[in-house]
Motif scaffolding. Structure first.
Motif, PDB file in Angstrom:
ATOM      1  N   ARG A  42       1.037  -1.383  -0.327  1.00 11.58           N
ATOM      2  CA  ARG A  42       0.464  -0.248   0.232  1.00 11.58           C
ATOM      3  C   ARG A  42       1.128   1.083   0.229  1.00 11.58           C
ATOM      4  O   ARG A  42       0.636   2.464  -0.115  1.00 11.58           O
ATOM      5  CB  ARG A  42      -1.041  -0.187   1.391  1.00 11.58           C
ATOM      6  CG  ARG A  42      -2.088   0.938   1.347  1.00 11.58           C
ATOM      7  CD  ARG A  42      -2.621   1.495   0.521  1.00 11.58           C
ATOM      8  NE  ARG A  42      -3.767   0.039   0.489  1.00 11.58           N
ATOM      9  CZ  ARG A  42      -5.056  -0.453   0.460  1.00 11.58           C
ATOM     10  NH1 ARG A  42      -5.592   1.017   1.125  1.00 11.58           N
ATOM     11  NH2 ARG A  42      -5.915  -0.764   0.088  1.00 11.58           N
ATOM     12  N   THR A  82       2.254   1.359  -3.219  1.00 12.09           N
ATOM     13  CA  THR A  82       1.277   1.879  -4.569  1.00 12.09           C
ATOM     14  C   THR A  82       0.853   3.680  -4.656  1.00 12.09           C
ATOM     15  O   THR A  82       1.442   4.176  -5.296  1.00 12.09           O
ATOM     16  CB  THR A  82       0.319   1.044  -4.085  1.00 12.09           C
ATOM     17  OG1 THR A  82       0.320  -0.092  -4.358  1.00 12.09           O
ATOM     18  CG2 THR A  82      -0.646   1.381  -5.383  1.00 12.09           C
ATOM     19  N   VAL A  89      -0.212   5.293   5.817  1.00 16.00           N
ATOM     20  CA  VAL A  89       0.034   4.630   5.860  1.00 16.00           C
ATOM     21  C   VAL A  89      -0.491   3.728   6.898  1.00 16.00           C
ATOM     22  O   VAL A  89      -1.187   3.033   7.348  1.00 16.00           O
ATOM     23  CB  VAL A  89       0.685   3.636   4.518  1.00 16.00           C
ATOM     24  CG1 VAL A  89       0.938   2.164   4.368  1.00 16.00           C
ATOM     25  CG2 VAL A  89       1.466   4.152   3.206  1.00 16.00           C
ATOM     26  N   TYR A 142      -4.316   5.193   8.208  1.00 12.30           N
ATOM     27  CA  TYR A 142      -4.595   4.079   7.370  1.00 12.30           C
ATOM     28  C   TYR A 142      -4.959   2.552   8.148  1.00 12.30           C
ATOM     29  O   TYR A 142      -6.304   2.161   8.224  1.00 12.30           O
ATOM     30  CB  TYR A 142      -4.305   4.215   5.919  1.00 12.30           C
ATOM     31  CG  TYR A 142      -5.350   3.440   5.193  1.00 12.30           C
ATOM     32  CD1 TYR A 142      -6.620   3.457   5.116  1.00 12.30           C
ATOM     33  CD2 TYR A 142      -4.802   1.580   4.782  1.00 12.30           C
ATOM     34  CE1 TYR A 142      -7.565   2.113   4.178  1.00 12.30           C
ATOM     35  CE2 TYR A 142      -5.403   0.989   4.227  1.00 12.30           C
ATOM     36  CZ  TYR A 142      -6.921   1.116   3.784  1.00 12.30           C
ATOM     37  OH  TYR A 142      -7.489   0.433   3.051  1.00 12.30           O
ATOM     38  N   GLU A 186      -8.497   6.440   3.880  1.00  6.26           N
ATOM     39  CA  GLU A 186      -7.146   6.577   3.013  1.00  6.26           C
ATOM     40  C   GLU A 186      -6.696   8.000   2.582  1.00  6.26           C
ATOM     41  O   GLU A 186      -5.625   8.468   2.763  1.00  6.26           O
ATOM     42  CB  GLU A 186      -6.351   5.570   1.550  1.00  6.26           C
ATOM     43  CG  GLU A 186      -5.343   5.682   1.458  1.00  6.26           C
ATOM     44  CD  GLU A 186      -4.710   4.438   0.475  1.00  6.26           C
ATOM     45  OE1 GLU A 186      -3.579   4.136   0.229  1.00  6.26           O
ATOM     46  OE2 GLU A 186      -5.924   4.042  -0.263  1.00  6.26           O
TER      47      GLU A 186
END
Length: 179
Positions: free
Chosen positions: A26, A29, A58, A61, A86
């Motif tokens: 994540r 990305t 991240v 999140y 997010e």
């Protein structure tokens, strides 16, 4: 996921909720999308994407999602929650920092968040966006994007209000009148 929800300051508890390299993937990305978006906007030389702030985006999140999963006793959150939480964490941490001034740069985190998350939301709704796609009402889409921008720039918002906005968008996409 039974028992007491336990957090630790080092975020290692997240490994109990998210296996393998999900967290790292994540991060990678989101970092890649942010770099590509800055490049597409032509501002990649004027901004710095702070990796530590992005790591916190991240981790925040996944920490929020772990709490939602625990407290609601669910295995997986819905797609609206994923995008909303997010986006909220991204906006809260402001990982994009201006290193060389440019025109209209003062709202750059909000603009990049919209540029990352709106295409994701469109894909989830089954809408393929392109400048040549005649099936999309571009005025309506622009109004939606402007509403998001205004909301995240000038209003109070939470993960839940962003989630509701995404849910309403999905509902609107599925509620077309058939003639």
């Amino acid at each position: 996921m039974s028992g007491k929800f336990i957090t630790k300051p080092d975020y290692l508890y997240l490994l109990d909720y998210f296996p393998d390299n999900v967290i790292f993937m994540r991060f990678r990305t989101l970092l890649t999308e942010t770099i590509e978006t800055a490049g597409a906007l032509g501002i990649d030389e004027s901004v710095n994407i702070d990796r530590e702030s992005m790591e916190m985006v991240v981790l925040d999140y996944f920490s929020d999602i772990a709490r939602v999963k625990y407290f609601h006793n669910i295995k997986q959150v819905n797609v609206q929650q994923m995008h909303a939480y997010e986006m909220f964490c991204f906006l809260r941490r402001h990982p994009v920092q201006i290193c060389k001034p440019f025109i209209n740069g003062f709202d750059i985190n909000e603009k990049i968040a919209i540029a990352i998350f709106v295409p994701r939301i469109l894909r989830e709704a089954g809408i393929i966006y392109s400048k040549t796609n005649q099936d999309i009402n571009k005025d309506t889409l622009n109004n939606f994007i402007n509403s998001i921008f205004y909301h995240i720039k000038y209003s109070s918002y939470t993960q839940q209000s962003l989630e509701l906005m995404i849910e309403a968008f999905f509902f609107g996409c599925n509620c077309r009148v058939k003639i």
